[in-house]
Design an enzyme around this catalytic site. Structure first.
Site, PDB file in Angstrom:
ATOM      1  N   SER A   7     -16.971 -56.733 -17.932  1.00  0.00           N
ATOM      2  CA  SER A   7     -16.578 -57.755 -16.961  1.00  0.00           C
ATOM      3  C   SER A   7     -17.807 -58.095 -16.138  1.00  0.00           C
ATOM      4  CB  SER A   7     -15.430 -57.258 -16.076  1.00  0.00           C
ATOM      5  OG  SER A   7     -15.758 -56.026 -15.457  1.00  0.00           O
ATOM      6  N   GLU A   9     -19.511 -59.971 -12.410  1.00  0.00           N
ATOM      7  CA  GLU A   9     -19.336 -60.473 -11.055  1.00  0.00           C
ATOM      8  C   GLU A   9     -20.296 -61.617 -10.792  1.00  0.00           C
ATOM      9  OE1 GLU A   9     -18.948 -57.876  -7.381  1.00  0.00           O
ATOM     10  OE2 GLU A   9     -20.882 -58.857  -6.973  1.00  0.00           O
ATOM     11  N   ASP A 101     -17.580 -56.717   4.261  1.00  0.00           N
ATOM     12  CA  ASP A 101     -18.710 -56.455   5.153  1.00  0.00           C
ATOM     13  C   ASP A 101     -18.576 -57.286   6.418  1.00  0.00           C
ATOM     14  OD1 ASP A 101     -19.915 -54.748   3.291  1.00  0.00           O
ATOM     15  OD2 ASP A 101     -20.869 -56.447   2.267  1.00  0.00           O
ATOM     16  N   PHE A 210     -30.958 -53.602  -1.431  1.00  0.00           N
ATOM     17  CA  PHE A 210     -29.504 -53.527  -1.591  1.00  0.00           C
ATOM     18  C   PHE A 210     -29.042 -52.074  -1.528  1.00  0.00           C
ATOM     19  CE2 PHE A 210     -29.421 -57.550  -4.493  1.00  0.00           C
ATOM     20  CZ  PHE A 210     -29.500 -58.358  -3.373  1.00  0.00           C
ATOM     21  N   HIS A 259     -18.689 -53.009 -15.593  1.00  0.00           N
ATOM     22  CA  HIS A 259     -18.636 -54.203 -14.755  1.00  0.00           C
ATOM     23  C   HIS A 259     -20.055 -54.524 -14.302  1.00  0.00           C
ATOM     24  CE1 HIS A 259     -16.738 -57.141 -12.117  1.00  0.00           C
ATOM     25  NE2 HIS A 259     -17.484 -56.708 -11.112  1.00  0.00           N
TER      26      HIS A 259
END
Length: 288
Positions: A7, A9, A101, A210, A259
């Site tokens: 999958s 994002e 967030d 990140f 993912h």
């Protein structure tokens, strides 16, 4: 080794150039036949409208199930559930339910006085509608706000008990980190699928930033490896090799679905998928 399910994002575009990049990414990855794709919210819910538009476009024009991110940030319960029902009315039945967030510079999450206090409350309310398949987040490396590793497991269990059916992890750099987390979840009685989140490294400096923000632990040797690779012009080759090897190790350890956090850049994700034996369906390459 059987090819895994995958999958992807995406994040919603905030400019014309970003819009082109998103749709180029969607078209490049659609032939890999993902189980679903997800579309994120910005910090503080800043891309709420853009997320909704991207989700509906993917749902209506591409042959891929799409899951919309939905958060608790800066919204009342009524408004949040209104957004959720608008997805269901449009035929979108999958949601990634997250606390979200807080806005940058806000000093931390503060629930709206008329909103959901946390992701568990959000999941419970969405589950009660009976209209959605709910996915949630999970943290193999300790969440920055968690007091210890077990706290992350305990909170994930609460989310599953509230109505979620699967979890997608934050990205990580060490497969053993994921396997240890999975073992703790099994020991705690969590039997829902836990899908590892994979971040192909397109830009090491940005990825390291990140990681610092979300608590993902970076092995020291990665800094050195990417410094050398960037000097030699081999950063993409190193990224693809490391990512494919990590995915292969996860599959060997019993993982059946991956993912990918694409950052709306399809090339590395596509290359890793090809290395794992995921072949494109040519009939989908021009679907739009």
């Amino acid at each position: 080794m059987p090819a895994p399910k995958v999958s992807f994002e995406f994040f919603p575009p905030q400019s014309l150039d970003a819009s082109f990049r998103l749709w180029e990414t969607v078209q490049a990855l659609a032939p890999l036949k993902p189980e679903f794709v997800s579309v994120t919210y910005g910090a503080g819910g800043t891309t709420r409208k853009l997320t909704h538009e991207a989700v509906e476009t993917i749902h209506n024009h591409y042959q891929m199930p799409v899951a919309a991110h939905l958060t608790c940030v800066d919204a009342t319960r009524e408004d949040t559930l209104k957004i959720a029902h608008s997805y269901a009315d449009a035929g979108v039945s999958q949601l990634v339910a997250l606390r979200g967030d807080p806005p940058k510079g806000s000093g931390g999450f503060c629930a709206h006085p008329e909103g959901f206090a946390n992701s568990v409350e959000l999941i419970e309310a969405l589950a009660e509608t009976g209209r959605f398949t709910l996915r949630v987040g999970a943290y193999p490396d300790r969440h920055p706000e968690a007091r210890d590793d077990q706290a992350d497991v305990a909170y994930l269990k609460r989310k599953i008990e509230a109505g979620a059916t699967s979890a997608i992890t934050q990205f990580f750099f060490d497969v053993e980190t994921f396997f240890r987390f999975r073992d703790r979840c099994v020991k705690a009685g969590i039997d829902a699928p836990i899908i590892p989140g994979i971040l192909p490294i397109d830009n090491w400096a940005k990825v390291a930033k990140f990681a610092a923000g979300c608590g993902a632990v970076i092995p020291a040797e990665l800094h050195e490896s990417f410094a050398r690779a960037e000097r030699d012009g081999r950063a993409d080759l190193l990224s693809t090799s490391l990512c494919a090897e990590m995915c292969s190790d996860l599959i060997d350890g019993g993982v059946e679905e991956l993912h990918f956090y694409t950052l709306n850049k399809p090339r590395l994700t596509r290359d890793v998928c090809h290395a794992l034996g995921i072949t494109p369906d040519v009939s989908l390459q021009k679907v739009a």
